[in-house]
Design a protein around this motif. Structure first.
Motif, PDB file in Angstrom:
ATOM      1  N   ALA A  62      19.982 -11.427 -11.709  1.00  0.00           N
ATOM      2  CA  ALA A  62      19.742 -11.536 -10.409  1.00  0.00           C
ATOM      3  C   ALA A  62      21.117 -10.897  -9.925  1.00  0.00           C
ATOM      4  N   GLU A 108      19.262  -7.350  -8.642  1.00  0.00           N
ATOM      5  CA  GLU A 108      18.947  -7.386  -7.392  1.00  0.00           C
ATOM      6  C   GLU A 108      19.667  -6.526  -6.385  1.00  0.00           C
ATOM      7  N   GLY A 109      18.937  -5.513  -5.853  1.00  0.00           N
ATOM      8  CA  GLY A 109      19.553  -4.661  -4.878  1.00  0.00           C
ATOM      9  C   GLY A 109      20.199  -3.456  -5.186  1.00  0.00           C
TER      10      GLY A 109
END
Length: 134
Positions: free
Chosen positions: A23, A27-28
């Motif tokens: 993550a 993530e992003g």
């Protein structure tokens, strides 16, 4: 993706970097060359595909955890960069390589590529295998 300032703040003496969760790294994250930059554009799948594949690996019953190993240049360039992923598993290297077919990795090696901080415990009967891109 985790900000580089946070990574630098978590770095230890001598520039030892933390292992990042999936993550924290994915993530992003839209910076395609943040993982295996030498292979991006030369057969390495997009980050989203790698993230999904690594999430599937993390869910396997023979895997305790998966973490992204940062490249030491993260500190010099002030960019979050990685060229390896650590998988704590009871599987042998050949099985681990079969999980990563088509990723254009350089293979799977035993152990971490560099010294790292924040490694979770390695359960009995398991070892760390690193998927590396070079």
């Amino acid at each position: 993706m985790i900000p580089v300032e946070d990574v630098i703040g978590r770095a230890g003496p001598e520039g030892v970097l933390p292992l990042l969760t999936l993550a924290e790294f994915f993530e992003g994250n839209t910076v395609e060359d943040s993982l295996a930059p030498n292979q991006w554009g030369y057969g390495r799948p997009p980050l989203a595909e790698l993230a999904a594949g690594l999430a599937r690996i993390a869910e396997r019953p023979d895997v305790a955890w998966v973490r992204v190993q940062l490249h030491p240049e993260t500190l010099d360039l002030s960019e979050v960069l990685a060229e390896a992923v650590a998988v704590c598993t009871s599987a042998d290297a050949a099985n681990c390589e079969s999980w990563t077919a088509g990723w254009e990795s350089s293979g799977v090696v035993t152990g971490l590529v560099d010294d790292c901080l924040e490694a979770p415990p390695v359960p009995t009967g398991m070892t760390i295998r690193s998927i590396v891109w070079d």
